[in-house]
Motif scaffolding. Structure first.
Motif, mmCIF file in Angstrom:
data_model
loop_
_atom_site.group_PDB
_atom_site.id
_atom_site.type_symbol
_atom_site.label_atom_id
_atom_site.label_comp_id
_atom_site.label_asym_id
_atom_site.label_seq_id
_atom_site.Cartn_x
_atom_site.Cartn_y
_atom_site.Cartn_z
ATOM 1 N N TYR A 173 0.846 -1.184 0.000
ATOM 2 C CA TYR A 173 0.000 0.000 0.000
ATOM 3 C C TYR A 173 0.881 1.234 0.000
ATOM 4 O O TYR A 173 2.069 1.183 0.304
ATOM 5 N N ILE A 174 0.296 2.367 -0.381
ATOM 6 C CA ILE A 174 0.977 3.649 -0.345
ATOM 7 C C ILE A 174 0.117 4.595 0.468
ATOM 8 O O ILE A 174 -1.078 4.761 0.189
ATOM 9 N N SER A 175 0.716 5.195 1.484
ATOM 10 C CA SER A 175 -0.015 6.078 2.388
ATOM 11 C C SER A 175 0.663 7.439 2.425
ATOM 12 O O SER A 175 1.885 7.532 2.540
ATOM 13 N N GLY A 176 -0.120 8.488 2.303
ATOM 14 C CA GLY A 176 0.438 9.832 2.341
ATOM 15 C C GLY A 176 -0.618 10.875 2.031
ATOM 16 O O GLY A 176 -1.821 10.590 2.053
ATOM 17 N N LYS A 177 -0.180 12.080 1.739
ATOM 18 C CA LYS A 177 -1.099 13.175 1.434
ATOM 19 C C LYS A 177 -1.665 13.019 0.018
ATOM 20 O O LYS A 177 -0.931 12.691 -0.921
ATOM 21 N N PRO A 223 -5.819 15.793 2.656
ATOM 22 C CA PRO A 223 -6.060 14.669 3.566
ATOM 23 C C PRO A 223 -5.050 13.555 3.360
ATOM 24 O O PRO A 223 -4.449 13.420 2.298
ATOM 25 N N THR A 224 -4.845 12.777 4.414
ATOM 26 C CA THR A 224 -3.986 11.598 4.318
ATOM 27 C C THR A 224 -4.834 10.399 3.910
ATOM 28 O O THR A 224 -5.898 10.145 4.490
ATOM 29 N N VAL A 225 -4.392 9.683 2.912
ATOM 30 C CA VAL A 225 -5.134 8.516 2.434
ATOM 31 C C VAL A 225 -4.196 7.320 2.292
ATOM 32 O O VAL A 225 -2.972 7.472 2.233
ATOM 33 N N ILE A 240 -0.401 10.450 -4.678
ATOM 34 C CA ILE A 240 -0.137 10.473 -3.247
ATOM 35 C C ILE A 240 1.292 10.925 -3.001
ATOM 36 O O ILE A 240 2.235 10.370 -3.568
ATOM 37 N N ASP A 241 1.427 11.928 -2.145
ATOM 38 C CA ASP A 241 2.747 12.409 -1.733
ATOM 39 C C ASP A 241 3.159 11.616 -0.497
ATOM 40 O O ASP A 241 2.641 11.826 0.594
ATOM 41 N N ALA A 242 4.083 10.684 -0.686
ATOM 42 C CA ALA A 242 4.571 9.851 0.418
ATOM 43 C C ALA A 242 6.071 10.082 0.581
ATOM 44 O O ALA A 242 6.857 9.679 -0.285
ATOM 45 N N GLY A 243 6.460 10.763 1.640
ATOM 46 C CA GLY A 243 7.874 11.019 1.887
ATOM 47 C C GLY A 243 8.520 11.901 0.840
ATOM 48 O O GLY A 243 9.702 11.740 0.527
ATOM 49 N N GLY A 244 7.741 12.816 0.300
ATOM 50 C CA GLY A 244 8.287 13.727 -0.699
ATOM 51 C C GLY A 244 8.293 13.189 -2.116
ATOM 52 O O GLY A 244 8.751 13.862 -3.032
ATOM 53 N N VAL A 245 7.776 11.987 -2.305
ATOM 54 C CA VAL A 245 7.682 11.384 -3.641
ATOM 55 C C VAL A 245 6.216 11.305 -4.044
ATOM 56 O O VAL A 245 5.373 10.827 -3.271
#
Length: 209
Positions: free
Chosen positions: A4-8, A48-50, A19-24
């Motif tokens: 999964y990928i979690s982020g903004k 939101p974070t998804v 999705i922005d996850a860790g700047g990527v």
């Protein structure tokens, strides 16, 4: 590779989520079902974070990430692409038309017509999907697995109970509310058809809501 990928949620449009996850920024292809599940309140200032469960498809012309709001949708996607002639694009088309639960009911009720309404899915492909996945879904999907039992149980009830009441009970077993069941059955001429057909017609109406 990615479970999964979690982020903004940096960007969302029909068919794509970034999705922005860790700047990527990860661009994922999503179905209409997942699009509808995204948070309703989205702002550039406070995105939101998804979390999207992912599947990575590697092809000769590149790599594509697919994202899903639930593990159930991801599992349904994997089942679909296991069918001969059904690729990721066709699978996403079906999941845009139908939620995993509605897709399972369509397969288990042999509803080729509903599945073939998905873009790029013809009657022959829909029939192949049903042929190859029906047994798997009956075993793996709780709602689908409940259906044969519901049909058998209600059909075997004797006495003064009418077919309408028995059909409502079957739909309750499948997880629908009494109001939903009654609304689906109200326009069906229950006196002229068998119980199983009443339930099948009701399910088809419910899948359109």
């Amino acid at each position: 590779m990615f479970y999964y990928i979690s982020g903004k949620l940096a960007h969302l449009e029909y068919g794509t989520a970034v999705i922005d996850a860790g700047g990527v920024g990860y661009s994922l292809t999503i179905s209409g079902t997942t699009y509808d599940a995204m948070p309703p309140n989205r702002s550039v200032e406070t995105p939101p974070t998804v979390t999207l469960y992912s599947y990575m498809a590697v092809r000769e012309d590149g790599i594509e990430l697919f994202g899903f709001a639930t593990r159930t949708e991801l599992a349904t996607f994997k089942l679909l692409i296991s069918v001969s002639g059904v690729g990721p694009k066709a699978a996403m088309s079906i999941l845009t038309l139908l939620t995993p639960e509605k897709f399972a009911l369509a397969v288990c009720t042999d509803d080729k017509k509903t599945i073939s309404k998905a873009n790029g899915i013809g009657p022959k492909t829909a029939a192949r999907v049903i042929l190859e996945l029906k047994d798997k879904l009956m075993k793996e999907n709780p709602t689908a697995a409940s259906m044969p039992a519901a049909l058998t149980e209600t059909a075997s009830v004797g006495g003064g109970r009418g077919k309408l009441s028995e059909a409502v009970d079957a739909l309750l077993v499948l997880g629908y509310s009494r109001a939903e069941a009654m609304n689906a059955i109200k326009d069906i001429d229950t006196d002229k058809i068998e119980l199983e057909e009443i339930i099948r017609l009701s399910l088809k109406k419910l899948m359109k809501f």
